[in-house]
Motif scaffolding. Sequence first.
Motif, short mmCIF file in Angstrom:
data_model
loop_
_atom_site.label_atom_id
_atom_site.label_comp_id
_atom_site.label_asym_id
_atom_site.label_seq_id
_atom_site.Cartn_x
_atom_site.Cartn_y
_atom_site.Cartn_z
N SER A 38 0.98 -1.32 0.25
CA SER A 38 0.06 0.00 0.11
C SER A 38 0.87 1.34 -0.01
O SER A 38 0.65 2.46 -0.74
N LEU A 96 -2.19 5.69 6.30
CA LEU A 96 -2.29 4.34 6.48
C LEU A 96 -1.48 4.01 7.79
O LEU A 96 -0.57 4.63 8.06
N VAL A 133 -5.72 2.17 1.45
CA VAL A 133 -5.53 3.17 2.36
C VAL A 133 -6.89 3.82 2.43
O VAL A 133 -7.93 3.42 1.80
#
Length: 188
Positions: free
Chosen positions: A52, A186, A119
């Motif tokens: 991510s 995140l 996210v």
Amino acid sequence: MATSKKQLSSEEKEALIAILKTRFETNFNRHSEIDWSKVAEKLEQNPQKLWSLNEMEKTGGEPDVVGFDTISKEYIFMDCSAESPKGRRSTCYDLEGLQSRKEHQPENNAIDIAKAMGVEILTEEQYRDLQKLGKFDEKTSSWLKTLPEVRKLGGAIFGDFRYGQVFIYHNGAQSYYGARGFRGILRV
């Protein structure tokens, strides 16, 4: 090339961690109480989160550590690019907004892109907290997580930094602009 859909190869992982470490050391004001070695250890334990972060990096977000949650024991990364990430601009707020456009539909929407990246879109409070760490979105703007009651009425909110302060505005969720993207958060 990635070894699987949401996992980085060894080379990609090493390259990303080097970028994150350099950014961490260059912007110590964002996380002066945090030790990089502990962040790196946590990153090594979370390959999907690394994926991510790589998506954030690839789309121009320049993710960096901005805090540590003492309850969940998670490091908080946010997009810290000076302007809204270039690879995530020109999107409607969400799928409903995108589908309501009759003409000139953009390719995608902010909510679905964020979800695919793993996210969350920043809330207004998170955006204001980010702005305490520097001046962001002086030329661009970023979609922000919108309350359901506002979204139900067709709107969505976004923020920017002008005239020395943060402004939060509203627009129809179907609108999109070349200078508006979104910033992600995140937890690792």
